[in-house]
Design an enzyme around this catalytic site. Structure first.
Site, PDB file in Angstrom:
ATOM      1  N   ARG A  87     -28.609  -1.681 -22.636  1.00 27.50           N
ATOM      2  CA  ARG A  87     -28.902  -2.910 -23.381  1.00 27.50           C
ATOM      3  C   ARG A  87     -27.866  -4.000 -23.187  1.00 27.50           C
ATOM      4  NH1 ARG A  87     -31.506   0.963 -25.304  1.00 27.50           N
ATOM      5  NH2 ARG A  87     -29.525   2.041 -25.015  1.00 27.50           N
ATOM      6  N   THR A  88     -26.598  -3.638 -23.329  1.00 26.23           N
ATOM      7  CA  THR A  88     -25.578  -4.697 -23.289  1.00 26.23           C
ATOM      8  C   THR A  88     -25.571  -5.338 -21.911  1.00 26.23           C
ATOM      9  OG1 THR A  88     -24.295  -3.462 -24.902  1.00 26.23           O
ATOM     10  CG2 THR A  88     -23.135  -5.185 -23.701  1.00 26.23           C
TER      11      THR A  88
ATOM     12  N   LYS B 180     -10.681   3.029  -5.179  1.00 21.80           N
ATOM     13  CA  LYS B 180      -9.517   3.128  -4.286  1.00 21.80           C
ATOM     14  C   LYS B 180      -8.212   3.022  -5.067  1.00 21.80           C
ATOM     15  CE  LYS B 180     -12.046   0.685  -0.645  1.00 21.80           C
ATOM     16  NZ  LYS B 180     -12.130  -0.620   0.025  1.00 21.80           N
TER      17      LYS B 180
ATOM     18  N   ARG C 126     -16.922  -4.215 -19.896  1.00 22.40           N
ATOM     19  CA  ARG C 126     -17.003  -3.001 -20.727  1.00 22.40           C
ATOM     20  C   ARG C 126     -16.105  -1.964 -20.085  1.00 22.40           C
ATOM     21  NH1 ARG C 126     -22.035   0.241 -23.063  1.00 22.40           N
ATOM     22  NH2 ARG C 126     -21.860  -1.494 -24.506  1.00 22.40           N
TER      23      ARG C 126
ATOM     24  N   HIS D 223     -16.936  -3.861 -30.484  1.00 24.39           N
ATOM     25  CA  HIS D 223     -18.102  -4.250 -29.689  1.00 24.39           C
ATOM     26  C   HIS D 223     -18.656  -5.536 -30.308  1.00 24.39           C
ATOM     27  CE1 HIS D 223     -21.478  -4.140 -27.135  1.00 24.39           C
ATOM     28  NE2 HIS D 223     -21.863  -2.881 -27.277  1.00 24.39           N
TER      29      HIS D 223
HETATM   30  N1  ASP Z   1     -24.507   1.034 -27.281  1.00 22.88           N
HETATM   31  C1  ASP Z   1     -23.463   1.209 -28.264  1.00 22.88           C
HETATM   32  C2  ASP Z   1     -22.098   1.096 -27.630  1.00 22.88           C
HETATM   33  O1  ASP Z   1     -21.973   0.751 -26.477  1.00 22.88           O
HETATM   34  C3  ASP Z   1     -23.620   2.460 -29.061  1.00 22.88           C
HETATM   35  C4  ASP Z   1     -23.592   3.753 -28.306  1.00 22.88           C
HETATM   36  O2  ASP Z   1     -23.307   3.803 -27.118  1.00 22.88           O
HETATM   37  O3  ASP Z   1     -23.857   4.767 -28.968  1.00 22.88           O
HETATM   38  O4  ASP Z   1     -21.118   1.330 -28.321  1.00 22.88           O
END
Ligand code: ASP
Length: 360
Positions: A55-56, A84, A105, A133
């Site tokens: 999703r993100t 590397k 991320r 987050h």
């Molecule tokens: N998508 C959310 C996160 O990246 C929650 C999860 O991964 O459970 O933190």
């Protein structure tokens, strides 16, 4: 240390008025998407995903594409020079030089802040280990605003892995800035909310209670925020096995909830929400994911237009003192200056928020 760009590392680095502006812009974009279809033409967003994401990552990508911009980046560091042995500083420096905004991320706490130190464009934290987050929280705020009509006076239940769940940490920090919210933290004793988050709620005048029982909490809630027990955050599979399946939201438990209670989940779901619950009109987690695209459109647009600088490290360095948190980015990237706020015997690491008690 001042960076000349507007970054989003922690939502609480920005005033509530800034969040509210994003929420209004997201609603405006949602109502009139065609008006914004070319707003980012010619702009490039870099995405560095060192950790899996559906999703993100995709909502950020879709957001930029729907604004008329383009994207570069990786979703598997093993296909980049990270494999590397390239450090975070160098990767960030290079990719931010190619981009107008950088989304990162990383599995390590404080990585986004560390990246922002050397980035040549604005950085957005898309999740740093079990820490924060902020763009999930903006998604959650937009969902609440649109679906409940308010961000104040709510009783909010948070259930599952409250220790490692970065989404619930960011959400508590944000919702405690709106008046009269009450938090009910539902977890096992091993996965309780970290005390620094509870301190922040108290400092903002918010209230909270802690319980083991989802059944006892549900009737009181305006919103139930379910979370996944995150296997990747546990030191051993045994510890994970001991926690998983503790909380499962079923249609039977949903009957205990108010008719206007809403259920959110940052997703992915494993088995903490029975699939049959999806048919309950109060289950809004799929709709929530779509709100995530609109708020990220508003965020990208706002950050690309902003000239505000960000104060990244405000604390001090102490010779010979470093953060003891094994999950802190200062452990993985040793060139980083170890910077702490606070004084006396308690210092707080500026990357991971972990407290360090000094002996005198
Ligand atoms: N998508 C959310 C996160 O990246 C929650 C999860 O991964 O459970 O933190």
């Amino acid at each position: 240390m001042i960076s000349r760009y507007t970054h989003l590392i922690d939502l609480n680095d920005h005033p509530v008025s800034w969040w509210n502006g994003l929420l209004s812009l997201a609603q405006e974009i949602r109502n009139n998407p065609a008006l914004y279809a070319n707003s980012c033409r010619g702009r490039i967003m870099g995405t560095l995903f060192y950790e899996p994401s559906t999703r993100t990552q995709m909502s950020f990508q879709t957001a930029m594409l729907r604004l008329g911009g383009t994207i570069i980046g990786f979703d598997n560091p093993q296909t980049s020079s990270v494999a590397k042995g390239e450090n975070l500083k160098d990767t960030t420096k290079i990719v931010s030089g190619y981009s107008d905004v950088l989304v990162i991320r990383h599995p390590t706490v404080g990585a986004a802040k560390a990246a922002a130190r050397t980035a040549e464009c604005p950085v957005i934290n898309a999740g740093d280990g079990g820490h924060l987050h902020p763009t999930q929280t903006l998604t959650d705020l937009l969902t609440l605003k649109c679906e409940k009509g308010t961000l104040s006076g709510l009783t909010i239940g948070l259930c599952g892995d409250l220790l490692n769940g970065r989404t619930v940490h960011s959400l508590c920090k944000a919702m405690s800035c709106y008046p009269d919210n009450h938090f009910i933290m539902i977890s096992t004793k091993e996965l309780k909310m970290p005390s620094y988050i509870k301190d922040i709620i108290r400092a903002h005048g918010g209230t909270f209670e802690e319980t083991h029982s989802l059944e006892d909490a549900i009737p009181k809630l305006d919103m139930l925020y379910m979370t996944r027990i995150q296997r990747e955050r546990f030191a051993s599979i045994e510890e994970y096995e001991a926690q998983k399946d503790t909380y499962i939201l079923t249609t039977k438990k949903m009957k205990l909830g108010k008719p206007d209670m809403i259920v959110l989940h940052p997703l992915p779901r494993v088995d903490e929400i029975e699939v049959a619950v999806d048919d309950d009109p109060r289950a809004l987690y799929f709709k929530q994911a779509k709100y995530g695209m609109y708020i990220r459109m508003a965020l990208i647009l706002t950050m690309l237009q902003s000239t505000k600088q960000t104060e990244l490290l405000t604390g001090q360095q102490y010779p010979g003192i470093s953060c003891k948190n094994p999950k802190c980015i200062t452990q993985a990237e040793p060139y980083l200056p170890k910077s702490f706020t606070g004084s006396g015997t308690t210092l707080t690491c500026e990357y991971c928020d972990e407290r360090l008690l000094l002996e005198h």
